[in-house]
Design an enzyme around this catalytic site. Structure first.
Site, mmCIF file in Angstrom:
data_model
loop_
_atom_site.group_PDB
_atom_site.id
_atom_site.type_symbol
_atom_site.label_atom_id
_atom_site.label_comp_id
_atom_site.label_asym_id
_atom_site.label_seq_id
_atom_site.Cartn_x
_atom_site.Cartn_y
_atom_site.Cartn_z
ATOM 1 N N THR A 1 0.832 -1.208 0.000
ATOM 2 C CA THR A 1 0.000 0.000 0.000
ATOM 3 C C THR A 1 0.866 1.257 0.000
ATOM 4 O OG1 THR A 1 -1.636 -1.210 1.298
ATOM 5 C CG2 THR A 1 -1.817 1.204 1.276
ATOM 6 N N GLU A 2 0.680 2.083 -0.999
ATOM 7 C CA GLU A 2 1.387 3.372 -1.086
ATOM 8 C C GLU A 2 2.889 3.208 -0.878
ATOM 9 O OE1 GLU A 2 -0.446 6.098 -1.913
ATOM 10 O OE2 GLU A 2 -2.376 5.066 -1.758
ATOM 11 N N LEU A 3 3.406 2.055 -1.322
ATOM 12 C CA LEU A 3 4.831 1.723 -1.236
ATOM 13 C C LEU A 3 5.389 1.742 0.189
ATOM 14 C CD1 LEU A 3 6.800 2.950 -4.345
ATOM 15 C CD2 LEU A 3 5.262 1.028 -4.078
ATOM 16 N N TRP B 1 5.463 6.356 -0.144
ATOM 17 C CA TRP B 1 5.637 7.326 -1.218
ATOM 18 C C TRP B 1 4.724 8.544 -1.003
ATOM 19 C CZ3 TRP B 1 3.638 4.802 -6.465
ATOM 20 C CH2 TRP B 1 2.229 4.773 -6.469
#
Lengths: 389, 397
Positions: A143-145, A295
């Site tokens: 999730t979201e890096l 990120w």
């Protein structure tokens, strides 16, 4: 030098913003179907359908390669409301040049709050993808890096070979993002080149930016200039960048159309999927990342979802229900609990007021983080009462 | 008597007790046979009671014994382009927005224009927003004024009272022929604050409308439900409520707290509750409409009014009428009509927490408080309030 494009496809099940304290114990519909349907339809028309079609052409014409991650919450909403989008993704995967990444099914923060649930979601995502698209590869994106050492260890336990991560200083230190690295348990890491990624994702339509207007030719030149000492450049971004965040009138689809030719012309770069990058690039170093990095926002940590007390309190409450939900053996309830885990719900609770805060308004159904708090809290209260937890 | 009521809010358009009180008083005065006209910036639509908005007036003769609709045209139109100037009705926003002072002045001039056409025996003006209007009318028509004080600036903002508002309050109260306060507490504050002679100040306590709603079950099973209902502002003491809740939760877990309302301290209260991780026992609703407020009281096991400075406080009466025991602070005027209600000082977190625990853990005590409270309330009604007011107005007219 390998140029690796990865696109994140995600839509949450947005909560019903009218859920009130008087609904606790009586109203079971937590999600706003009509809003979710209208967002999914709009994004499909603006982005998924036209951009998939464009990519299919580019792949055939230029041997372009790229990767997608598609969350289960996005996939099931496509299935429900715009099934032709699934067909168009299938067509892309059938070319053999597009990779589908593994991930946690519900775009959740489970890797931070419950590793057991995290592993369950990764396995669930694999099953769902096999059912509707194809089996995901052995490359993982969180999730979201979100990345830290423990995630790499869990990913290794799940028999996955590599994962994407943010190419920020807190991950890489002095190192270049243009190589493959290794985390704990030999998991390989592909760091995102955030500058090249954000040039497209955030700055493309910004007329005040010195790089404006960004043409495919200019972009390819920039990429080429950093190929010295580079094994790979990883451009990772939201797929909705193409046609939704930047509307087609901004020229974003023209940019994408011309990109493969421009890259091809440099003769120094080839498109590659994450698997091809990992197979062909030797890891240059071992990275230690004890604290979570993502990120998101300028802070690139968890503060986007767990930066204030409202967020942390509700996340704790939500994950505290895990054993009660799982011991219930009710598949529907489990699915609802997972939909509540989608990180977007906590994103809407962010009280950041800077430029990051403005980004949070996108797709946001609430009038303020406090409004979001009250609704989310009522829904969690209802769920806790239902579970007698 | 032909009474011109000057007000700023009327249900369903209201932000607090002022609108509720105006409705109670007007209905009572009507029942006594008076001819009542309620004039306000922008009137909500009501089927049962006709109101006069300063913003839209197609005037007609008042019919006897009822509230009558009017509208007023005025030439003072801010924020309007030249072209729309002619046909658009006067845009009063009502409420308490950024243009409040400007609106108060404009309201005064429109009200004076309006009052000149009707023949009124007495003017009954509610709170400082309408005092300039009362003065303007008196200047033209020599009608006596009764100024009704529902709250004072020092109640609302003890630390940051607005001098302009205080000046308007003072001038309005000095100019009035009689002053009606909602409590003895407010009367002594008027005397202390503005040095006004006590003999022209009267007290007419507020009341509440009877409740027929049956008790409702809440979703927390056997947990007790403690309710705060009101604006979430410093004046209402929300901090004391949160702190007392935190204290009580150390001793008992089968209790849920609900803070209903909106206000500038809603956000800090949410942050405080989540910081202390009390959220599993503490719920926020945002602003509640009347029927929802009543739903909430019908589910409550205890109502708390932790006000720092409350001229009256109608909500505890409403809670009592729903059969809910209440705790109030000594700093609320309502204690004058509820002598049997448990009370604490607004800063006394431990005292409040102790009382909550005693009532929530002892059903006999809770029932006894409901019974004795009901007895207190037998003398309290809007009709009774209206009779007191009617007497005061009659002596002026």
């Amino acid at each position: 030098m390998r140029l690796c494009f990865y696109f994140q496809v995600h839509q949450p099940y947005r909560l019903n913003r009218t859920y009130s304290i008087f609904d606790i114990g009586t109203r079971t519909s937590y999600f706003d179907d009509s809003l979710n349907q209208s967002v999914m339809s709009r994004v499909s028309q603006n982005c998924y359908l036209p951009t998939n079609k464009l990519l299919l052409d580019l792949i055939r014409q230029w041997d372009m390669r790229c990767a997608f991650s598609i969350t289960q919450t996005a996939l099931s909403q496509m299935k429900q409301w715009v099934p032709e989008v699934i067909d168009s993704f299938t067509a892309l995967f059938e070319t053999g040049r597009v990779e589908l990444l593994s991930e946690s099914s519900h775009h959740s923060l489970a890797s931070v709050y419950s590793m057991a649930e995290f592993c369950d979601q990764v396995r669930l995502h694999t099953v769902t993808c096999k059912q509707h698209l194809q089996a995901p590869s052995r490359i993982f994106r969180n999730t979201e890096l979100i990345y830290f050492d423990q995630v790499a260890e869990a990913v290794s336990q799940l028999n996955l070979d590599a994962m994407l991560c943010e190419g920020s200083q807190s991950v890489l230190g002095w190192r270049s993002p243009n190589h493959v690295y290794r985390g704990p348990s030999s998991v390989k890491l592909l760091p995102r080149h955030f500058q090249f990624s954000d040039d497209v994702a955030f700055r493309f339509a910004n007329q005040a930016w010195e790089g404006y207007p960004l043409t495919a030719h200019k972009y390819a030149k920039w990429l080429e200039q950093s190929t010295l000492e580079a094994d790979c450049i990883n451009v990772f971004l939201d797929y909705e960048t193409f046609g939704e965040h930047h509307k087609s009138s901004s020229g974003i689809l023209d940019f994408l159309t011309q990109l493969p030719a421009a890259v091809h012309k440099t003769r120094s770069m080839t498109f590659a999927t994450p698997s091809e990058v990992v197979d062909n690039c030797r890891p240059r170093d071992v990275l230690a990342v004890p604290n979570p990095v993502s990120w998101a926002d300028s802070a690139r940590d968890l503060s986007t979802w767990a930066g204030n007390h409202m967020q942390r309190a509700l996340l704790e409450d939500l994950y505290a229900l895990e054993s009660a939900v799982k011991s219930r053996g009710d598949a529907h309830l489990l699915e609802v609990w997972r939909r509540l885990q989608t990180s977007d719900h906590f994103y809407y609770l962010s009280t950041k007021t800077d430029a990051d805060g403005a980004v949070h308004q996108y797709f946001n159904p609430f009038t303020s983080p406090y409004h979001a708090y009250m609704v989310t809290h009522h829904i969690l209260t209802d769920m806790r009462l239902k579970l007698n937890a | 008597m032909r009474i011109l009521e000057l007000g700023w809010e009327f249900p369903p358009q209201k932000s607090g007790g002022l609108g509720t009180a105006c409705e109670g008083i007007c209905r009572g005065l009507l029942r006594l046979g008076h001819d009542v006209t309620f004039f306000m910036p922008s009137a909500p639509e009501r089927d049962d009671i006709a109101l006069v908005g300063a913003n839209s007036i197609h005037q007609d003769n008042p019919t006897d014994g009822s509230l009558t609709p009017y509208s007023i045209a005025s030439s003072l139109l801010p924020y309007h382009s030249e072209t729309s100037y002619q046909d658009t009705p006067h845009p009063f926003e009502g409420g308490y927005g950024a243009s409040l002072f400007e609106e108060v002045q404009r309201f005064a001039s429109v009200a004076a224009q309006f009052a000149r056409k009707g023949a009124f025996d007495v003017i009954h003006a509610h709170d400082w927003m309408t005092f300039p209007a009362a003065s303007a009318i008196r200047h033209l028509a020599q009608v006596p004024i009764a100024a009704h004080v529902h709250s004072l600036e020092i109640d609302r903002a003890p630390q940051g009272a607005n001098q302009t508002i205080m000046d308007m309050e003072k001038q309005g109260l000095q100019a009035a022929d009689a002053i009606i306060c909602v409590s003895g507490r407010t009367k002594s504050m008027v005397i202390d604050q503005y040095g006004i002679e006590s003999k022209k100040i009267h007290v007419a306590h507020n009341a509440a409308f009877p409740v027929t709603r049956p008790r409702k079950k809440h979703p927390w099973g056997s947990d007790k439900l403690v309710v705060y209902l009101g604006r979430i502002t410093h004046q209402k003491g929300p901090e004391t409520f949160v702190l007392a809740a935190a204290q009580l939760l150390q001793y008992m877990q089968d209790v849920q707290f609900i803070m209903a309302g909106d206000g500038d301290l809603l956000r800090p209260m949410i942050e405080r509750v989540t910081d202390a991780r009390l959220q599993r026992h503490f719920h926020f609703t945002g602003f509640l409409k009347d029927n929802h407020a009543s739903d909430l009281l019908a589910m409550a096991d205890l109502y708390v009014l932790p006000s720092v400075s409350e001229p009256f406080g109608i909500a505890p009466l409403e809670a009592m009428l729903h059969g809910v025991p209440v705790i109030v602070t000594n700093q609320a005027g309502v204690v004058e009509v509820m002598p049997s209600a448990p009370r604490v000082d607004h800063w006394d977190v431990v005292g409040l927490s102790d009382w909550m625990q005693r009532i929530l853990t002892n059903d006999d005590l809770a029932n006894e408080l409901v019974r004795s409270g009901a007895k207190d309330l037998t003398a309290v009604s809007w009709d009774h309030t209206a009779e007191t007011i009617s007497q005061i107005l009659q002596n002026l007219a």
